[in-house]
Design a protein around this motif. Structure first.
Motif, PDB file in Angstrom:
ATOM      1  N   GLY A 113       7.843  -6.133   0.030  1.00 36.42           N
ATOM      2  CA  GLY A 113       6.403  -6.376  -0.043  1.00 36.42           C
ATOM      3  C   GLY A 113       5.690  -6.197   1.281  1.00 36.42           C
TER       4      GLY A 113
ATOM      5  N   THR B  97       0.845  -0.074  -0.818  1.00 32.52           N
ATOM      6  CA  THR B  97       0.130  -0.613  -1.977  1.00 32.52           C
ATOM      7  C   THR B  97      -0.587   0.543  -2.656  1.00 32.52           C
ATOM      8  OG1 THR B  97      -0.129  -2.778  -0.942  1.00 32.52           O
ATOM      9  CG2 THR B  97      -1.653  -2.232  -2.725  1.00 32.52           C
TER      10      THR B  97
ATOM     11  N   GLY C  19       8.537  -0.471  -3.887  1.00 25.89           N
ATOM     12  CA  GLY C  19       7.251  -1.035  -4.281  1.00 25.89           C
ATOM     13  C   GLY C  19       6.909  -0.813  -5.742  1.00 25.89           C
TER      14      GLY C  19
ATOM     15  N   LEU D 100      -2.845 -10.128  -3.699  1.00 27.52           N
ATOM     16  CA  LEU D 100      -1.612  -9.673  -3.048  1.00 27.52           C
ATOM     17  C   LEU D 100      -1.033 -10.832  -2.251  1.00 27.52           C
ATOM     18  CD1 LEU D 100      -2.570  -6.168  -1.593  1.00 27.52           C
ATOM     19  CD2 LEU D 100      -1.536  -6.679  -3.806  1.00 27.52           C
TER      20      LEU D 100
ATOM     21  N   GLY E 101       2.842  -7.604  -2.229  1.00 26.71           N
ATOM     22  CA  GLY E 101       2.346  -6.462  -1.463  1.00 26.71           C
ATOM     23  C   GLY E 101       1.429  -6.906  -0.345  1.00 26.71           C
ATOM     24  N   SER E 102       0.996  -5.935   0.474  1.00 26.12           N
ATOM     25  CA  SER E 102       0.132  -6.240   1.612  1.00 26.12           C
ATOM     26  C   SER E 102      -1.015  -5.243   1.693  1.00 26.12           C
ATOM     27  CB  SER E 102       0.933  -6.204   2.917  1.00 26.12           C
ATOM     28  OG  SER E 102       1.028  -4.886   3.414  1.00 26.12           O
ATOM     29  N   SER E 103      -1.992  -5.603   2.526  1.00 24.49           N
ATOM     30  CA  SER E 103      -3.162  -4.744   2.721  1.00 24.49           C
ATOM     31  C   SER E 103      -2.992  -3.799   3.901  1.00 24.49           C
ATOM     32  CB  SER E 103      -4.403  -5.620   2.962  1.00 24.49           C
ATOM     33  OG  SER E 103      -4.223  -6.428   4.122  1.00 24.49           O
TER      34      SER E 103
ATOM     35  N   VAL F  95      -2.895   0.668   2.145  1.00 25.38           N
ATOM     36  CA  VAL F  95      -3.471   0.730   0.799  1.00 25.38           C
ATOM     37  C   VAL F  95      -3.884   2.163   0.508  1.00 25.38           C
ATOM     38  CG1 VAL F  95      -5.268  -0.110  -0.745  1.00 25.38           C
ATOM     39  CG2 VAL F  95      -4.311  -1.628   0.989  1.00 25.38           C
TER      40      VAL F  95
END
Length: 563
Positions: free
Chosen positions: A45, A50, A82, A110, A153-155, A158
C-alpha cells in the motif's frame, strides 16, 4: 465524511477479487487480479500506484473487472502488488451533474496500515496489534473507536485513467493542485494532487492550472489537444489507447513526495527484479510480539536485484544487504524511498527487505538469513544490514546479538538504550568485544530521538559503539554538558570529516565524521543531515554503501578492508 461500515467482496474463477463499497451514494469498486505477490502478507500500500478509473458512464461490477483485465490495468496493479479503483458518479446520475468533491472523498478513504489488509481493502479494527501501535495510540488517541473499511493505498502516486464524460469531469475540476485530509501520516503532507492523468475522447476542453500534472491526451480533437499543449504541463498526445505503453512511457515514472514531483520506481522498466516470497520461521523464545503464532509463523521477504545478475552463480557470489523498514511503513516502502534497489543493481548486490520485522526478533532474522544463503549464491564474507527508524533499531539489535554474521551495518535515524531491542525488551546477550563497521545517520532537525544530544539513550549507544569498535578517541563528553559540546551533534568530532551535497535536497548538507580505531583503520562513521527531519533518502544510503562495501568478514571472524 461517513465511515464505510460494510463492503461486499466477489471472487472470480480466474483468482481475481472485486470489492464493492459505497462512499456517500457513489458505488466504488476495488479490483485486484490473481495474487502472485503474497499481498496477504507483504504490504504494498505504501509503494503501489493508486490507479483510478472513471468511465464515460457508471461501471457495473463485472464491467469494471473486465475493463481492468482488457486494458492492462490489472497487470500494472498486479506487478506492483496494488489494485484498480473504479469511481462511479452518484447513483442514478451521470458525470454531467456530478459536483466537485468526489475525488477528495475517495482519497480520504485511502489508508496505510501494517495490519488487516486483504485484496486491496483495509479493515481497521482499531485494536493495537503490538507495542509500537499501543504507544502511538496512547500518544494519539482516536476520537471514534468504531471499526470501518478503507482502501489500501496512498496519495503519493495517483494515476487517473478517464474516458468521455468521466474525462470531462476530471478536466473540469482536478487538473489543479489539491489539498485534503488523508490517513497517510505525513506522506505528501496532505497533498492529494493527481500525479498523472490519461484523458480519452473528451467532449469539452480541460481547465489546466497545475503544470506539475503529467498529462496524456488520447483520441481527442485538435481543439482540445491545443488546450493541453498550451498549458505548460508535460503533455503526450496519442490517437489510440494503449494503457501499458502510455503508463510506461509518460505516467509511471513520477510520484509526488511532500509537495514536489519526483522520479518514481518502475522496476521492470529499470531492469530491477522485485521478487517477493514468504518463509515459515520457528518462533523464538524472545519474541514478545502480540498475536504471533507458536511454534512458528510466516515472514514476508522482498528481494531486489538487477535483471542481468545471475544470483545463483556459485562461482560469482553476491553481497547481501538486509533491509528493515520503519515502525509505520513497509519493506518495499523503505527499500524504495531509500533507493536501495537501484544501488543494488548498480553495485551488483542483493537487497532483501524483511516485512513486519518488529515481529521478527534478531534470532529469527538469522533464520531468514540462513534461508537466503540457501536460495541465492551469497558471498558470506559480505553480508550487511540497514534499517530506518524502528528498522535502524533492528540493525542495532544485530550489532548487539549477532555481530559475527555481518561485515557492516548501517542503522539510521533511531536507537534504543544499550541492552534493549526493537521490541523494547531487555536482552540477555550484548556484544562487548566484536567490532562491526557501522555507518549511523541522523537528521539534525528530527523531532524524534536520533542524536546523542537529544536523549541519553542515544548518547549511551554512541558511547557503547566507541568502546566496542575500539575508537581511539575517548567518548569523554557528558550528556549534561551537551550545550557546550564542540560537535553539537555527536559530542566528539571525527578524525576525518567530509561533507556531501544532495541534488534532490539542495538545502541539505550531509556531514560524516570518520573515527580511527586503535589499529589505525576507520570502521566507524557518524553522519548527520542539516534541514533533515525523520526521513530516509537515497543520497544517505549511497554514502552508507560506499563506506560499508569495502569491508568483509572472513570465516575466522576478522574484518578485512579492501582498499
Amino acid at each position: 465524511m461517513e465511515p464505510i461500515r460494510e463492503v461486499a467482496t466477489h471472487e472470480y474463477p480466474d483468482g481475481g477479487y472485486i470489492t464493492t463499497m459505497e462512499i456517500e451514494e457513489h458505488e466504488i469498486f476495488v479490483y485486484q487480479g490473481k495474487d502472485t505477490m503474497h499481498s496477504d502478507v507483504i504490504n504494498y500500500g505504501f509503494s503501489a500506484p493508486t490507479l483510478l478509473v472513471l468511465g464515460d458512464s457508471a461501471f457495473s461490477r463485472d464491467e469494471a473487472a473486465e475493463y481492468a483485465k482488457e486494458n492492462g490495468l490489472s497487470d500494472i496493479a498486479g506487478e506492483n502488488g496494488g489494485s484498480v479503483i473504479f469511481l462511479n458518479p452518484q447513483k442514478g446520475k451521470g458525470w454531467d451533474t456530478e459536483p466537485y468533491g468526489l475525488y477528495e472523498k475517495v482519497m480520504g478513504k485511502l489508508k496505510l496500515t501494517q495490519w488487516g489488509f486483504d485484496h486491496g481493502i483495509v479493515y481497521d479494527d482499531k485494536i493495537p496489534k503490538n507495542f509500537f501501535e499501543e504507544q502511538m495510540r496512547k500518544e494519539h488517541p482516536l476520537e471514534d473507536e468504531t471499526p470501518e473499511y478503507f482502501i489500501l493505498g496512498s496519495s503519493v502516486a495517483v494515476y487517473v485513467f478517464a474516458k468521455g464524460k468521466g474525462a470531462d469531469y476530471i478536466g473540469r475540476f482536478y487538473l489543479k493542485h489539491v489539498e485534503g485530509s488523508t490517513y497517510l501520516g505525513d506522506l505528501g503532507e496532505g497533498d492529494l494532487t493527481i500525479t498523472a492523468a490519461l484523458l480519452e475522447k473528451m467532449n469539452e476542453a480541460p481547465i489546466i492550472t497545475s503544470k506539475e500534472i503529467h498529462l496524456v491526451s488520447v483520441g481527442n480533437e485538435e481543439i482540445i489537444n491545443s488546450v493541453f499543449l498550451s498549458s505548460g504541463a508535460v503533455v503526450n498526445v496519442y490517437k489510440e489507447l494503449d494503457i501499458r505503453e502510455q503508463y510506461d512511457g509518460c505516467m509511471g515514472d513520477y510520484k509526488r513526495w511532500k509537495n514536489r514531483v519526483m522520479k518514481a520506481d518502475n522496476w521492470r522498466k529499470e531492469g530491477i527484479v522485485m521478487e517477493p516470497e514468504t518463509l515459515v520461521v520457528t518462533t523464538c523464545e524472545d519474541n514478545h510480539a502480540k498475536g504471533i503464532k507458536r511454534p512458528e509463523h510466516t515472514v514476508g521477504i522482498v528481494n531486489f536485484y538487477g535483471k542481468d545478475m545471475d544470483v545463483h552463480d556459485e562461482k560469482n557470489k553476491k553481497p547481501l544487504m538486509l533491509c528493515f523498514h520503519g515502525g509505520g511503513d513497509s519493506a518495499v516502502a523503505t527499500a524504495m524511498i531509500g533507493g536501495w534497489p537501484q544501488i543494488a543493481k548498480e553495485n551488483g548486490f542483493i537487497v532483501s527487505a524483511v516485512e513486519m520485522h518488529l515481529e521478527v526478533p534478531a534470532t529469527e532474522v538469522m533464520e531468514v538469513l540462513e534461508h537466503l544463503k540457501k536460495e541465492f549464491a551469497i558471498d558470506e564474507t559480505k553480508i550487511y544490514a540497514t534499517g530506518f527508524s524502528m528498522g535502524g533499531i533492528k540493525s542495532w539489535d544485530l550489532y548487539q546479538e549477532y555481530p559475527k554474521a555481518f561485515a557492516g551495518l548501517a542503522p539510521m535515524n533511531a536507537t534504543v538504550d544499550v541492552g534493549e531491542n526493537s521490541q523494547f525488551e531487555k536482552i540477555g546477550k550484548v556484544n562487548r568485544e566484536v567490532m562491526v563497521p557501522v555507518f549511523y545517520n541522523a537528521g539534525e532537525e528530527s523531532p524524534l530521538a536520533e542524536l546523542p544530544r537529544q536523549e541519553e539513550k542515544c548518547f549511551n549507544r554512541i558511547k557503547y559503539l566507541f568502546e566496542v569498535n575500539k575508537v581511539k578517541k575517548t567518548y569523554d563528553v557528558m550528556f549534561e554538558d551537551k550545550e557546550s559540546w564542540k560537535d553539537q551533534c555527536y559530542g566528539v568530532g571525527g578524525d576525518i570529516t567530509r561533507q556531501f551535497d544532495d541534488k534532490d535536497y539542495p538545502e541539505c548538507i550531509t556531514t560524516v565524521r570518520y573515527y580511527e580505531s586503535e589499529d589505525g583503520e576507520i570502521y566507524t562513521a557518524l553522519s548527520s543531515v542539516s534541514h533533515h527531519k525523520h526521513d530516509i533518502r537515497p543520497n544517505t544510503c549511497r554514502i552508507a554503501w560506499d563506506f560499508l562495501k569495502k569491508f568483509r568478514r572472513t570465516a575466522d571472524g576478522k574484518i578485512v578492508i579492501e582498499k
